[in-house]
Design a protein around this motif. Sequence first.
Motif, PDB file in Angstrom:
ATOM      1  N   ASP A   1       1.360 -13.719   5.176  1.00 25.83           N
ATOM      2  CA  ASP A   1       2.796 -13.472   5.035  1.00 25.83           C
ATOM      3  C   ASP A   1       3.143 -12.024   5.384  1.00 25.83           C
ATOM      4  O   ASP A   1       4.120 -11.757   6.099  1.00 25.83           O
ATOM      5  N   ILE A   2       2.350 -11.089   4.875  1.00 24.98           N
ATOM      6  CA  ILE A   2       2.610  -9.675   5.143  1.00 24.98           C
ATOM      7  C   ILE A   2       2.524  -9.389   6.639  1.00 24.98           C
ATOM      8  O   ILE A   2       3.380  -8.704   7.214  1.00 24.98           O
ATOM      9  N   SER A   3       1.492  -9.931   7.280  1.00 21.10           N
ATOM     10  CA  SER A   3       1.311  -9.710   8.713  1.00 21.10           C
ATOM     11  C   SER A   3       2.436 -10.330   9.524  1.00 21.10           C
ATOM     12  O   SER A   3       2.934  -9.727  10.491  1.00 21.10           O
ATOM     13  N   ALA A   4       2.864 -11.538   9.135  1.00 21.65           N
ATOM     14  CA  ALA A   4       3.928 -12.228   9.874  1.00 21.65           C
ATOM     15  C   ALA A   4       5.247 -11.473   9.783  1.00 21.65           C
ATOM     16  O   ALA A   4       5.985 -11.343  10.772  1.00 21.65           O
ATOM     17  N   VAL A   5       5.562 -10.965   8.599  1.00 15.56           N
ATOM     18  CA  VAL A   5       6.804 -10.202   8.433  1.00 15.56           C
ATOM     19  C   VAL A   5       6.756  -8.923   9.261  1.00 15.56           C
ATOM     20  O   VAL A   5       7.722  -8.566   9.951  1.00 15.56           O
TER      21      VAL A   5
END
Length: 430
Positions: free
Chosen positions: A227-231
């Motif tokens: 999630d962190i990487s996608a954001v």
Amino acid sequence: MAPVRPSLKTFLATARKALASPPTQTSAPLTFVLGNESADLDSLCSAVLLAYFRSQIPPHTLHIPLSHLPRADLALRPELNAVLRPAGVTNDDLLTLSDLPGAETLGPENTRWLLVDHNAPTGELASRFMSREDSLIGCIDHHADEGKIPQDVSSRSAGGPRVIERSGSCMSLVVDHCRSTWEKLSSSSSPSSQDIEIDAQLAHLALGPILIDTTNLTSKDKTTEWDISAVKFAESMMAAPISTLSTNSHDSNNQGSPYSRSKYFDQITHLKEEIKSLSYCDLLRKDYKQWTEGPLTLGTCVIMRGFSYLLQEIGPKEEFLSAIQKWKDEQGLDLVAVMTVSKQEGEFTRELLVWAFGETAIRVARQFVDDFGDKLGLERWNSGSGELDLDDGQEGQGWRMCWRQRGVESSRKQVAPMLRNAINKVGSKL
């Protein structure tokens, strides 16, 4: 020269035209990207974004994103508008079950299915289209693996991805899968204003469900590195503000406003929690999933407000319970689970009501409490008042219990498998 990219709106119009064309005019089966039947923000947006990018890579097979709900039910999801609007599209651009041709026109031999936000086919679409061995061509999902998608699906003819990983939002896995394609399409050293606009629109579509599902990346129980990487990646694709559509759904004059993660999250959350205009029937079908295990059928509903709010603002207890019974009859259910998610006095809160109809279903409900009550931290709702409980075996009324769920880390993603486990456990003893 970088390839010319369609806007999301143009892509969806192309998909609609292909779906409306007779199968005799197409050279290959239609390829659908399908979210799960709860049709929440994650499923709806993930299907669209995945279909868009899968259609842009060789051999450029058109992937048609299908929203897993009737068109009328889109109106029950005002939060969707807050994500679609800055992506340059509206509800009218989406394809839904209402747009599927009839069985006389579209048969299973004319379709292939790529699942997103689930990895096992369910409902009417499963029985109508997905019984063929080659009908399922892959999945991207963050639920437990149900073993329905073959491990070697990617190597088969027309095979797609098989990605099943734990993440807060399925969209995060979709972004990771599409990242290299997205980067290639955006690699021009001098991108046009249209290219910049398209990237920003796609980024808004990606960010909405991730921020909602991870509580703006603050949920310790849900947020993962995916999630962190996608954001981070999606936000890097927003080189300029949306010029034609505002990210602020409450301020139509705020055209061209720069993106703000917290404001975007707050806008979507506000609309997601605004349910006063909905009836109990609307609320039960807004975020709904169903499973059949052996002889029993389980239906689960998630509502973004607590039971006290519902009884005060939507309707009295009798109206609420009557709506559940009506829903149970319409869907042919043996077990109904209603889950609520809300903030009460600033505290994130989950509640759970389970209603079992019939002797076997009652045994299942009690087995569920025995096996998982402590793990979920189930406490009688409303200080043990028993206002929504029914445990005296009234003929035809079944068994019903309502709890405060102290184990807030367990969403439907965990609770539904627990209920299904209890069904199978009781069924093995019959």
